[in-house]
Motif scaffolding. Structure first.
Motif, PDB file in Angstrom:
ATOM      1  N   LEU A  43     150.273 141.605 105.163  1.00 10.06           N
ATOM      2  CA  LEU A  43     150.606 141.318 106.562  1.00 10.06           C
ATOM      3  C   LEU A  43     149.383 141.490 107.460  1.00 10.06           C
ATOM      4  CD1 LEU A  43     154.122 143.018 106.828  1.00 10.06           C
ATOM      5  CD2 LEU A  43     153.618 140.576 106.689  1.00 10.06           C
ATOM      6  N   LEU A  44     148.586 142.502 107.188  1.00 11.09           N
ATOM      7  CA  LEU A  44     147.365 142.690 107.965  1.00 11.09           C
ATOM      8  C   LEU A  44     146.394 141.531 107.766  1.00 11.09           C
ATOM      9  CD1 LEU A  44     146.690 146.519 107.472  1.00 11.09           C
ATOM     10  CD2 LEU A  44     147.393 145.364 109.579  1.00 11.09           C
ATOM     11  N   GLU A  45     146.327 141.026 106.539  1.00  9.32           N
ATOM     12  CA  GLU A  45     145.480 139.858 106.273  1.00  9.32           C
ATOM     13  C   GLU A  45     145.979 138.645 107.043  1.00  9.32           C
ATOM     14  OE1 GLU A  45     143.992 137.090 102.480  1.00  9.32           O
ATOM     15  OE2 GLU A  45     145.228 138.885 102.149  1.00  9.32           O
ATOM     16  N   LEU A  46     147.306 138.462 107.079  1.00  8.01           N
ATOM     17  CA  LEU A  46     147.884 137.345 107.836  1.00  8.01           C
ATOM     18  C   LEU A  46     147.543 137.470 109.317  1.00  8.01           C
ATOM     19  CD1 LEU A  46     149.836 134.888 108.140  1.00  8.01           C
ATOM     20  CD2 LEU A  46     151.668 136.577 108.474  1.00  8.01           C
ATOM     21  N   ILE A  47     147.714 138.659 109.885  1.00  9.52           N
ATOM     22  CA  ILE A  47     147.425 138.858 111.305  1.00  9.52           C
ATOM     23  C   ILE A  47     145.960 138.539 111.598  1.00  9.52           C
ATOM     24  CG2 ILE A  47     147.288 140.587 113.143  1.00  9.52           C
ATOM     25  CD1 ILE A  47     149.709 141.968 111.840  1.00  9.52           C
ATOM     26  N   GLY A  48     145.072 138.988 110.720  1.00 13.75           N
ATOM     27  CA  GLY A  48     143.655 138.693 110.914  1.00 13.75           C
ATOM     28  C   GLY A  48     143.361 137.210 110.851  1.00 13.75           C
ATOM     29  N   ASP A  49     143.988 136.490 109.907  1.00 14.83           N
ATOM     30  CA  ASP A  49     143.755 135.046 109.794  1.00 14.83           C
ATOM     31  C   ASP A  49     144.279 134.292 111.010  1.00 14.83           C
ATOM     32  OD1 ASP A  49     142.615 135.534 107.364  1.00 14.83           O
ATOM     33  OD2 ASP A  49     144.360 134.924 106.164  1.00 14.83           O
ATOM     34  N   VAL A  50     145.450 134.709 111.504  1.00 14.54           N
ATOM     35  CA  VAL A  50     146.020 134.027 112.674  1.00 14.54           C
ATOM     36  C   VAL A  50     145.165 134.287 113.906  1.00 14.54           C
ATOM     37  CG1 VAL A  50     148.013 133.909 114.226  1.00 14.54           C
ATOM     38  CG2 VAL A  50     148.375 134.066 111.756  1.00 14.54           C
ATOM     39  N   LEU A  51     144.730 135.525 114.086  1.00 15.75           N
ATOM     40  CA  LEU A  51     143.877 135.840 115.240  1.00 15.75           C
ATOM     41  C   LEU A  51     142.510 135.166 115.123  1.00 15.75           C
ATOM     42  CD1 LEU A  51     144.692 139.621 115.820  1.00 15.75           C
ATOM     43  CD2 LEU A  51     145.564 137.625 117.047  1.00 15.75           C
ATOM     44  N   GLY A  52     142.109 134.809 113.893  1.00 17.48           N
ATOM     45  CA  GLY A  52     140.876 134.065 113.722  1.00 17.48           C
ATOM     46  C   GLY A  52     140.976 132.645 114.241  1.00 17.48           C
ATOM     47  N   LEU A  53     142.208 132.100 114.335  1.00 11.94           N
ATOM     48  CA  LEU A  53     142.408 130.749 114.873  1.00 11.94           C
ATOM     49  C   LEU A  53     142.349 130.735 116.396  1.00 11.94           C
ATOM     50  CD1 LEU A  53     145.386 129.640 112.582  1.00 11.94           C
ATOM     51  CD2 LEU A  53     142.974 129.018 112.341  1.00 11.94           C
ATOM     52  N   GLY A  54     142.662 131.873 117.014  1.00 14.01           N
ATOM     53  CA  GLY A  54     142.657 131.970 118.480  1.00 14.01           C
ATOM     54  C   GLY A  54     143.187 133.311 118.893  1.00 14.01           C
ATOM     55  N   ARG A  55     142.634 133.870 119.950  1.00  8.68           N
ATOM     56  CA  ARG A  55     143.012 135.209 120.370  1.00  8.68           C
ATOM     57  C   ARG A  55     144.281 135.241 121.218  1.00  8.68           C
ATOM     58  NH1 ARG A  55     141.000 139.029 117.163  1.00  8.68           N
ATOM     59  NH2 ARG A  55     138.939 138.365 116.439  1.00  8.68           N
ATOM     60  N   ASP A  56     144.636 134.128 121.828  1.00  2.00           N
ATOM     61  CA  ASP A  56     145.831 134.080 122.680  1.00  2.00           C
ATOM     62  C   ASP A  56     147.011 133.591 121.824  1.00  2.00           C
ATOM     63  OD1 ASP A  56     147.645 134.041 124.676  1.00  2.00           O
ATOM     64  OD2 ASP A  56     146.723 132.423 125.832  1.00  2.00           O
ATOM     65  N   VAL A  57     147.640 134.519 121.110  1.00  2.00           N
ATOM     66  CA  VAL A  57     148.716 134.182 120.180  1.00  2.00           C
ATOM     67  C   VAL A  57     150.011 134.845 120.645  1.00  2.00           C
ATOM     68  CG1 VAL A  57     149.508 134.236 117.790  1.00  2.00           C
ATOM     69  CG2 VAL A  57     147.061 134.067 118.296  1.00  2.00           C
ATOM     70  N   THR A  58     151.074 134.070 120.666  1.00  3.57           N
ATOM     71  CA  THR A  58     152.411 134.602 120.914  1.00  3.57           C
ATOM     72  C   THR A  58     153.186 134.538 119.601  1.00  3.57           C
ATOM     73  OG1 THR A  58     152.419 133.874 123.228  1.00  3.57           O
ATOM     74  CG2 THR A  58     154.554 134.329 122.199  1.00  3.57           C
ATOM     75  N   TRP A  59     153.649 135.681 119.146  1.00  2.86           N
ATOM     76  CA  TRP A  59     154.382 135.766 117.889  1.00  2.86           C
ATOM     77  C   TRP A  59     155.882 135.719 118.164  1.00  2.86           C
ATOM     78  CZ3 TRP A  59     151.716 136.589 113.128  1.00  2.86           C
ATOM     79  CH2 TRP A  59     150.343 136.804 113.266  1.00  2.86           C
ATOM     80  N   ALA A  60     156.626 135.165 117.232  1.00  3.32           N
ATOM     81  CA  ALA A  60     158.075 135.109 117.360  1.00  3.32           C
ATOM     82  C   ALA A  60     158.703 135.335 115.989  1.00  3.32           C
ATOM     83  CB  ALA A  60     158.534 133.763 117.924  1.00  3.32           C
ATOM     84  N   VAL A  61     159.760 136.138 115.959  1.00  2.00           N
ATOM     85  CA  VAL A  61     160.462 136.442 114.714  1.00  2.00           C
ATOM     86  C   VAL A  61     161.958 136.259 114.942  1.00  2.00           C
ATOM     87  CG1 VAL A  61     158.727 138.048 113.823  1.00  2.00           C
ATOM     88  CG2 VAL A  61     160.530 138.895 115.324  1.00  2.00           C
ATOM     89  N   ASP A  62     162.682 136.009 113.837  1.00  2.00           N
ATOM     90  CA  ASP A  62     164.130 135.814 113.935  1.00  2.00           C
ATOM     91  C   ASP A  62     164.911 137.070 113.581  1.00  2.00           C
ATOM     92  OD1 ASP A  62     163.462 135.780 111.275  1.00  2.00           O
ATOM     93  OD2 ASP A  62     164.820 134.147 110.728  1.00  2.00           O
TER      94      ASP A  62
END
Length: 404
Positions: A43-62
């Protein structure tokens, strides 16, 4: 020179063992779609990869708990904005997207796209430690009481097959003495052999209140049946096991209640909540557990009333306006909490009783009057928590200082 940082939305279809995350940009173009194990390193690797695409990220979960708990905790600890989209919302929205099939990747895309378009979604914040503990404890108590109800129903059903008179003789939900009786005597013949005096003494030695009355009632049931039904011995053995199970559940529920009360009284809003007539430690703890103890999350009492099912929703069409109905989607446990406390307050609190009587005089039935009272009390409780004060029958006096 400032760099234009793209805005991104990361939707996660949460599961027990794995999640599927899809990241889209402002044009709903997929930038990343990946299945990830529900473990901290992945999960930490995923968060790092997503933040590498852009710093302004809004996350959403169900999901807002359960299998998504670790992911949400990691995102909050990293200062990320996390929105909660209920699974029902995702299900209804899926009809507007291409394809009839249901896949994790499609659901993750829908979650991200809904977060991109909607502005009414509930953000998730860091959990209050006491509120989280109370959520666990009240959830455990809810399970225990459900188990107790099932065990009593099985007990009565078993007794009904061979000794219906004794099944009718006691209310086993509230009579501890009747349960103690069943641990030693379950059949008509065994009760008759013991006799009233010996049976009363046996119950008294086990600290049963009204032992003589319970013994007399049991003997009266035994005298009404002299026939041994086939399977009586095995059924009686099952009754012993079920009676002991109910008694063990009673002890665990009592222990859980003590834990709930002790933890609840440590919360910063406990004094204000307990000052409301009709709300004790159990209902107060459930209120903190269900709301998280932070009223800022809801923004206004009207929003909280909508979540609790106490705010009507319009059902207007064409020239018809003002047509209100009860909502279909709301927190049932939160509504139960306010309804039960309002029922109690209508009997013991003069202010609440006056309001309830006024609603009845206006033509409302009992249920409607209690719901109206519950809605009014929600506003009062909100104000008490906001102002950090306790409930008083008389409104606070405002001192007016004369200007010279």
């Amino acid at each position: 020179m400032e760099v234009d940082v793209p805005r991104l939305w990361a939707g996660t279809d949460a599961g027990k063992a794995e999640h599927h995350c899809t990241v889209i940009d402002a044009n709903a173009r997929v930038l990343l779609s990946r299945r990830v194990a529900n473990n901290e390193p992945e999960l930490l690797e995923l968060i790092g990869d997503v933040l590498g695409l852009g710093r302004d990220v809004t996350w959403a979960v169900d999901l807002n708990s359960g299998g998504a708990g670790l992911l949400i905790a990691l995102l909050v600890s990293h200062g990320q904005t996390v929105l909660y989209i209920p699974g029902r919302t995702v299900h209804h929205a899926s009809g507007a997207y291409r394809g009839d099939g249901k896949t994790d990747s499609k659901d993750a895309f829908i979650i991200a796209d809904q977060a991109r378009m909607r502005h009414d979604l509930q953000p998730l914040a860091a959990e209050d430690e006491i509120a989280m503990d109370l959520r666990i404890l009240t959830g455990r108590r809810f399970d225990l009481t459900a188990d107790r109800t099932r065990a009593i129903n099985r007990l009565r059903s078993q007794m009904l097959t061979y000794f219906p008179a004794l099944e009718r003789a006691f209310e086993y939900k509230t009579s501890k003495g009747a349960l103690v009786l069943l641990t030693g005597f379950q059949t008509p013949a065994a009760l008759r052999r013991a006799g009233k005096s010996r049976l009363a003494t046996w119950l008294k030695n086990r600290k049963v209140r009204n032992s003589a009355a319970i013994a007399a009632t049991a003997l009266e049931a035994a005298e009404s049946q002299y026939t041994a039904v086939p399977g009586e011995k095995m059924a009686a053995a099952m009754v012993v096991r079920l009676a002991k199970e109910v008694m063990a559940l009673d002890e665990e529920i009592a222990d859980t209640d003590r834990l709930i009360e002790g933890r609840f009284r440590e919360h910063r809003h406990a004094e204000a909540v307990l000052s409301m007539p009709g709300i004790g430690t159990l209902l107060g703890a459930e209120f903190i557990a269900l709301t998280g103890g932070d009223m800022d999350v809801f923004g206004s009492p009207d929003r909280l009333a909508g979540v609790a099912g106490l705010a009507p929703v319009p059902r207007d069409s064409g020239k018809v306006s003002g047509n209100l109905r009860r909502p279909h989607r709301y927190n049932r446990r939160l509504l139960r909490l306010f309804y039960l406390s309002a029922q109690v307050a209508a009997r013991c609190c003069p202010v609440s009783k006056t309001f309830y009587d006024r609603k009845r005089s206006e033509g409302k039935n009992h249920k409607q009057a209690v719901l109206a009272l519950a809605r009014r009390r929600l506003n009062v409780l909100w104000a008490l928590i906001r102002d950090h004060r306790t409930f008083e029958v008389a409104p606070p006096q405002h001192t007016v200082t004369a200007t010279p």
